[in-house]
Design a protein around this motif. Structure first.
Motif, short mmCIF file in Angstrom:
data_model
loop_
_atom_site.label_atom_id
_atom_site.label_comp_id
_atom_site.label_asym_id
_atom_site.label_seq_id
_atom_site.Cartn_x
_atom_site.Cartn_y
_atom_site.Cartn_z
N GLY A 41 6.97 12.43 60.52
CA GLY A 41 5.69 13.12 60.70
C GLY A 41 5.83 14.56 60.29
O GLY A 41 6.94 15.02 59.96
N PRO A 42 4.72 15.30 60.31
CA PRO A 42 4.78 16.70 59.90
C PRO A 42 5.72 17.51 60.80
O PRO A 42 5.71 17.33 62.02
CB PRO A 42 3.34 17.19 60.08
CG PRO A 42 2.51 15.97 60.26
CD PRO A 42 3.39 14.88 60.74
N SER A 43 6.50 18.39 60.20
CA SER A 43 7.41 19.23 60.99
C SER A 43 6.63 20.25 61.80
O SER A 43 7.18 20.93 62.67
CB SER A 43 8.41 19.94 60.08
OG SER A 43 7.69 20.77 59.18
N THR A 44 5.33 20.36 61.50
CA THR A 44 4.46 21.30 62.22
C THR A 44 3.54 20.58 63.22
O THR A 44 2.62 21.20 63.75
CB THR A 44 3.57 22.06 61.22
OG1 THR A 44 2.93 21.06 60.40
CG2 THR A 44 4.38 22.98 60.34
N ALA A 45 3.81 19.29 63.45
CA ALA A 45 2.91 18.50 64.31
C ALA A 45 2.79 19.14 65.69
O ALA A 45 3.76 19.66 66.24
CB ALA A 45 3.44 17.08 64.43
N ARG A 46 1.60 19.09 66.24
CA ARG A 46 1.41 19.63 67.60
C ARG A 46 1.65 18.58 68.66
O ARG A 46 1.79 18.89 69.84
CB ARG A 46 -0.01 20.17 67.75
CG ARG A 46 -0.26 21.36 66.87
CD ARG A 46 -1.65 21.84 67.11
NE ARG A 46 -1.97 22.90 66.18
CZ ARG A 46 -2.61 24.00 66.52
NH1 ARG A 46 -2.99 24.19 67.76
NH2 ARG A 46 -2.89 24.90 65.62
N ILE A 47 1.60 17.34 68.23
CA ILE A 47 1.80 16.24 69.18
C ILE A 47 3.03 15.44 68.76
O ILE A 47 3.16 15.08 67.59
CB ILE A 47 0.56 15.32 69.21
CG1 ILE A 47 -0.65 16.11 69.70
CG2 ILE A 47 0.81 14.10 70.09
CD1 ILE A 47 -1.96 15.33 69.66
N ALA A 127 13.15 20.90 69.37
CA ALA A 127 13.35 22.32 69.04
C ALA A 127 12.85 22.64 67.64
O ALA A 127 12.31 23.73 67.39
CB ALA A 127 14.84 22.67 69.16
N LEU A 128 13.00 21.70 66.71
CA LEU A 128 12.59 21.96 65.33
C LEU A 128 11.08 21.81 65.13
O LEU A 128 10.47 22.56 64.38
CB LEU A 128 13.35 21.03 64.37
CG LEU A 128 14.85 21.34 64.23
CD1 LEU A 128 15.58 20.23 63.48
CD2 LEU A 128 15.06 22.68 63.51
N VAL A 129 10.49 20.84 65.79
CA VAL A 129 9.04 20.60 65.61
C VAL A 129 8.22 21.50 66.54
O VAL A 129 7.13 21.94 66.19
CB VAL A 129 8.71 19.10 65.85
CG1 VAL A 129 7.22 18.83 65.73
CG2 VAL A 129 9.50 18.22 64.86
N GLN A 130 8.75 21.77 67.70
CA GLN A 130 8.04 22.58 68.70
C GLN A 130 6.62 22.10 68.96
O GLN A 130 5.65 22.85 68.79
CB GLN A 130 8.03 24.05 68.28
CG GLN A 130 9.45 24.62 68.23
CD GLN A 130 9.45 26.13 68.26
OE1 GLN A 130 8.89 26.77 67.38
NE2 GLN A 130 10.06 26.69 69.27
N PRO A 131 6.48 20.84 69.37
CA PRO A 131 5.14 20.32 69.66
C PRO A 131 4.53 21.02 70.88
O PRO A 131 5.26 21.53 71.73
CB PRO A 131 5.40 18.84 69.96
CG PRO A 131 6.80 18.82 70.50
CD PRO A 131 7.54 19.88 69.73
N ARG A 132 3.20 21.00 70.94
CA ARG A 132 2.51 21.53 72.13
C ARG A 132 2.45 20.47 73.23
O ARG A 132 2.34 20.80 74.41
CB ARG A 132 1.06 21.91 71.79
CG ARG A 132 0.93 22.88 70.66
CD ARG A 132 1.08 24.30 71.20
NE ARG A 132 1.06 25.24 70.10
CZ ARG A 132 -0.05 25.77 69.59
NH1 ARG A 132 -1.23 25.45 70.08
NH2 ARG A 132 0.02 26.62 68.59
N VAL A 133 2.44 19.22 72.79
CA VAL A 133 2.27 18.11 73.74
C VAL A 133 3.23 16.99 73.35
O VAL A 133 3.38 16.68 72.16
CB VAL A 133 0.82 17.58 73.68
CG1 VAL A 133 0.69 16.28 74.47
CG2 VAL A 133 -0.15 18.61 74.21
#
Ligand code: URA
Length: 204
Positions: A41-47, A127-133
């Motif tokens: 998935g995207p490395s910037t994913a929030r979930i 740690a790399l993706v830093q999701p919000r949820v």
């Protein structure tokens, strides 16, 4: 020079992690498995969605949640107006644990030791993706994320905070829905959907 800490792999990117993961020998599950299955998935994913371990189809393709459980997950998310492709999807354990029965490979639950050994990879993805949820799909993921005192049946669908402070909740694993007798399957699918509906308010 500090000795290399074998307990804490710290690759700087998800691609670098995939290379390290492919060579992982932190527990014996690597040997009979075809390959380690990295998150996708995207490395910037929030979930971030966290499952248990790859199944047969995932072991063969190297991609998470592409088999029957993944199809159910996709369907339930789509029914809620949510697109899994916007999310980072991974597993608590990165190798398929199975028992060979003739030509079939039957899923076996990972043990606590496997979850523990694989923990640094999941922590690295966090740690790399830093999701919000973060969503734990099933008891194994909940163990990895919330520890051994978490009770899935009693606490599913309720917001938690992980040690890092990131918001998270757990729900049933889609495979648990598929394992129900036909008469109960719909009710279980609805419970899964009701919990995942917590994501509807979240920016993707
Ligand atoms: N079940 C999981 O927990 N993860 C997968 O990737 C597939 C099935």
């Amino acid at each position: 020079d500090r000795p290399r800490d074998a307990a804490a792999p710290a690759p700087a990117t998800l691609d670098a992690m995939a290379q390290d993961l492919a060579a992982c020998r932190r527990c014996p599950l690597w040997e009979p498995a075809t390959q380690a299955v990295r998150g996708e998935g995207p490395s910037t994913a929030r979930i971030m969605l966290v499952g248990e371990q790859p199944g047969d189809a995932e072991d063969l393709t190297g991609r998470p949640f592409v088999g029957p459980a993944g199809q159910l997950l996709d369907d339930v998310l789509r029914g809620l107006g949510l697109d899994r492709r916007a999310m980072f999807v991974t597993n608590a354990v990165k190798h398929f644990r199975f028992e060979q029965r003739g030509k079939r490979r039957l899923h076996r639950n990972p043990e606590r030791a496997h979850v523990h050994a694989c923990g640094p990879w999941l922590q690295r993805e966090l740690a790399l993706v830093q999701p919000r949820v973060v969503v734990a799909l099933g008891g194994t993921a909940a163990l990895a994320l919330f520890g051994p005192d978490f009770r899935l049946a009693a606490q599913r669908g309720q917001w938690q905070r992980m040690e890092s402070g990131v918001r998270a909740f757990a729900t049933y694993h889609p495979s648990a829905v598929l394992r129900q007798p036909p008469r109960q399957r719909d009710a279980w699918r609805q419970m899964l959907a009701a919990d995942l509906a917590l994501l509807q308010g979240e920016p993707l």
